[in-house]
Design an enzyme around this catalytic site. Structure first.
Site, PDB file in Angstrom:
ATOM      1  N   HIS A  90       0.887  -1.171  -0.043  1.00 30.13           N
ATOM      2  CA  HIS A  90       0.223   0.028   0.000  1.00 30.13           C
ATOM      3  C   HIS A  90       0.946   1.097   0.145  1.00 30.13           C
ATOM      4  O   HIS A  90       2.175   1.279   0.598  1.00 30.13           O
ATOM      5  CB  HIS A  90      -0.875   0.105   1.420  1.00 30.13           C
ATOM      6  CG  HIS A  90      -1.475   1.405   1.417  1.00 30.13           C
ATOM      7  ND1 HIS A  90      -2.708   1.669   0.795  1.00 30.13           N
ATOM      8  CD2 HIS A  90      -1.112   2.547   2.135  1.00 30.13           C
ATOM      9  CE1 HIS A  90      -3.011   3.048   1.137  1.00 30.13           C
ATOM     10  NE2 HIS A  90      -1.811   3.489   1.909  1.00 30.13           N
ATOM     11  N   GLU A 132      -2.876   8.739   7.182  1.00 24.35           N
ATOM     12  CA  GLU A 132      -2.495   7.345   7.276  1.00 24.35           C
ATOM     13  C   GLU A 132      -1.474   7.255   8.338  1.00 24.35           C
ATOM     14  O   GLU A 132      -1.226   6.112   8.919  1.00 24.35           O
ATOM     15  CB  GLU A 132      -2.316   6.773   5.795  1.00 24.35           C
ATOM     16  CG  GLU A 132      -3.612   6.701   4.796  1.00 24.35           C
ATOM     17  CD  GLU A 132      -3.163   6.331   3.700  1.00 24.35           C
ATOM     18  OE1 GLU A 132      -4.241   6.078   2.698  1.00 24.35           O
ATOM     19  OE2 GLU A 132      -2.073   5.976   3.314  1.00 24.35           O
TER      20      GLU A 132
END
Ligand code: IDP
Ligand code: MG
Length: 142
Positions: A117, A128
């Site tokens: 990712h 994130e």
């Protein structure tokens, strides 16, 4: 080019293949510095929160199940143009479309099990990174 931070996750398929070192080598050889790492095994609910932006998409449930199927290695990469550079090193989401030599071309099998990712913007990177790390976990050498 601005110095940026981005979140990388080595997904359960790549951890299971024992290629953590190969993936981190690619980051380091391309000028990115690892300033924080954390191995964790997400629950399906945690994976669902991380990927909340995709809630409602047809692949969402499979994505959450896959991301909670085994341990992952989350890390923060820092360097010039880190967000885009990481995306370039990763290759396209679907490994069949990933450029030769990219992480996904080398290590991913399917669009579900696609090895890594990477944040898609500096704004999302900040969100994130905060999902996995606190300020005291990050160690910039700049
Ligand atoms: P990215 O990981 O390249 O940023 P996104 O579009 O943000 O791709 O999707 C998040 C993850 O969801 C992908 O890495 C992939 O594992 C999964 N995914 C995306 N699109 C599909 C799809 O059409 N079918 C199955 N899984 C998908
Ligand atoms: Mg994405």
């Amino acid at each position: 080019m601005a110095i940026e931070r981005t979140l990388s996750i080595i997904k359960p398929d790549a951890v299971a293949k024992n290629v953590i070192g190969d993936i981190i080598r690619r980051f380091e050889e391309n000028g990115l510095e690892v300033i924080g790492t954390r191995m964790t095994h997400l629950s399906a609910a945690e994976a669902g929160r991380f990927y909340a932006v995709h809630a409602g998409r047809p692949f969402y449930n499979d994505l959450c199940a896959f991301m909670s199927s085994g341990p992952v290695l989350a890390m923060v990469l820092e360097g010039k143009n880190a967000v885009l550079l990481n995306r370039q090193l990763m290759g396209a989401t679907n490994p069949k479309e990933a450029e030769a030599g990219t992480i996904r071309a080398e290590h991913a099998d399917t669009i579900d099990a696609n090895a890594v990712h990477g944040s898609d913007s500096a704004e999302n990177a900040a969100i994130e990174i905060a999902f996995f790390f606190g300020d005291l976990d990050l160690h910039s050498r700049l």
